[in-house]
Motif scaffolding. Structure first.
Motif, short mmCIF file in Angstrom:
data_model
loop_
_atom_site.label_atom_id
_atom_site.label_comp_id
_atom_site.label_asym_id
_atom_site.label_seq_id
_atom_site.Cartn_x
_atom_site.Cartn_y
_atom_site.Cartn_z
N PRO A 164 0.83 -1.21 0.00
CA PRO A 164 0.00 0.00 0.00
C PRO A 164 0.87 1.27 0.00
O PRO A 164 1.95 1.31 0.62
N ALA A 165 0.40 2.29 -0.68
CA ALA A 165 1.16 3.53 -0.85
C ALA A 165 1.55 4.16 0.49
O ALA A 165 2.67 4.66 0.63
N HIS A 166 0.67 4.13 1.48
CA HIS A 166 1.00 4.76 2.76
C HIS A 166 2.16 4.04 3.45
O HIS A 166 2.94 4.65 4.16
N GLN A 167 2.29 2.73 3.22
CA GLN A 167 3.42 2.01 3.81
C GLN A 167 4.73 2.37 3.10
O GLN A 167 5.77 2.51 3.73
N LEU A 168 4.67 2.54 1.79
CA LEU A 168 5.86 2.95 1.05
C LEU A 168 6.27 4.36 1.44
O LEU A 168 7.47 4.65 1.57
N ASP A 169 5.30 5.24 1.66
CA ASP A 169 5.60 6.60 2.11
C ASP A 169 6.28 6.57 3.48
O ASP A 169 7.26 7.29 3.73
N LEU A 170 5.78 5.73 4.37
CA LEU A 170 6.38 5.57 5.69
C LEU A 170 7.83 5.09 5.57
O LEU A 170 8.74 5.63 6.18
N LEU A 171 8.04 4.08 4.74
CA LEU A 171 9.39 3.53 4.56
C LEU A 171 10.34 4.60 4.01
O LEU A 171 11.46 4.74 4.49
N ARG A 172 9.89 5.37 3.03
CA ARG A 172 10.73 6.44 2.47
C ARG A 172 11.10 7.47 3.55
O ARG A 172 12.24 7.94 3.61
N ALA A 173 10.15 7.83 4.38
CA ALA A 173 10.41 8.81 5.44
C ALA A 173 11.41 8.27 6.46
O ALA A 173 12.31 8.99 6.90
N VAL A 174 11.28 7.01 6.81
CA VAL A 174 12.20 6.40 7.77
C VAL A 174 13.60 6.31 7.18
O VAL A 174 14.59 6.66 7.82
N VAL A 175 13.70 5.88 5.93
CA VAL A 175 15.02 5.77 5.27
C VAL A 175 15.67 7.14 5.12
O VAL A 175 16.89 7.27 5.27
N ALA A 176 14.88 8.16 4.87
CA ALA A 176 15.43 9.51 4.77
C ALA A 176 16.00 9.96 6.12
O ALA A 176 17.00 10.69 6.16
N ALA A 177 15.40 9.52 7.21
CA ALA A 177 15.85 9.89 8.54
C ALA A 177 17.02 9.03 9.02
O ALA A 177 17.87 9.49 9.78
N ASN A 178 17.06 7.77 8.55
CA ASN A 178 18.11 6.84 8.98
C ASN A 178 18.22 5.74 7.93
O ASN A 178 17.33 4.91 7.80
N PRO A 179 19.31 5.68 7.19
CA PRO A 179 19.44 4.68 6.13
C PRO A 179 19.69 3.26 6.63
O PRO A 179 19.65 2.31 5.84
N ARG A 180 19.93 3.09 7.92
CA ARG A 180 20.19 1.75 8.47
C ARG A 180 18.86 1.09 8.83
O ARG A 180 18.49 1.01 10.00
N VAL A 181 18.14 0.62 7.81
CA VAL A 181 16.79 0.09 7.97
C VAL A 181 16.73 -1.35 7.50
O VAL A 181 17.23 -1.69 6.43
N ALA A 182 16.10 -2.18 8.31
CA ALA A 182 15.76 -3.55 7.90
C ALA A 182 14.24 -3.60 7.79
O ALA A 182 13.53 -3.06 8.65
N VAL A 183 13.74 -4.21 6.73
CA VAL A 183 12.29 -4.32 6.53
C VAL A 183 11.88 -5.78 6.70
O VAL A 183 12.48 -6.67 6.10
N VAL A 184 10.85 -5.99 7.49
CA VAL A 184 10.28 -7.32 7.69
C VAL A 184 8.89 -7.29 7.05
O VAL A 184 8.06 -6.48 7.40
N LEU A 185 8.69 -8.19 6.08
CA LEU A 185 7.40 -8.26 5.40
C LEU A 185 6.54 -9.37 6.02
O LEU A 185 7.02 -10.48 6.21
N SER A 186 5.29 -9.05 6.27
CA SER A 186 4.34 -10.03 6.78
C SER A 186 3.13 -10.04 5.87
O SER A 186 2.25 -9.20 5.97
N ASN A 187 3.15 -10.97 4.93
CA ASN A 187 2.03 -11.08 4.02
C ASN A 187 2.08 -12.46 3.37
O ASN A 187 3.09 -13.15 3.39
N GLY A 188 0.98 -12.87 2.80
CA GLY A 188 0.89 -14.19 2.22
C GLY A 188 1.23 -14.25 0.75
O GLY A 188 1.15 -15.30 0.15
N SER A 189 1.60 -13.14 0.18
CA SER A 189 1.92 -13.11 -1.25
C SER A 189 3.36 -13.55 -1.48
O SER A 189 4.07 -13.90 -0.56
N VAL A 190 3.77 -13.43 -2.72
CA VAL A 190 5.11 -13.83 -3.10
C VAL A 190 6.16 -13.16 -2.25
O VAL A 190 6.08 -12.01 -1.94
#
Length: 69
Positions: free
Chosen positions: A43-69
């Motif tokens: 969802p777009a709001h999650q991508l916006d959140l991720l971009r904002a966090v990466v802009a504030a701190n590039p040391r980011v790990a993302v954990v995905l929780s979904n049933g898709s690929v």
């Protein structure tokens, strides 16, 4: 609180942290065995959140929780 103030608070917390872990995933409305999805986008709001966090701190790990690929 507004989304804008929440985003500012998250950005401030991310910039103060050494490392950041962001948990993202699909809402139930995007998960189903009854139809095929036409894309694999988060969802777009999650991508916006991720971009904002990466802009504030590039040391980011993302954990995905979904049933898709």
């Amino acid at each position: 609180a507004s989304l804008r103030s929440d985003a500012r608070a998250l950005s401030a917390a991310a910039s103060a942290a050494r490392d950041v872990v962001v948990f993202l995933g699909l809402p139930p409305s995007h998960e189903s065995e009854g139809y095929d999805r036409t894309h694999l986008d988060l969802p777009a709001h999650q991508l916006d959140l991720l971009r904002a966090v990466v802009a504030a701190n590039p040391r980011v790990a993302v954990v995905l929780s979904n049933g898709s690929v």
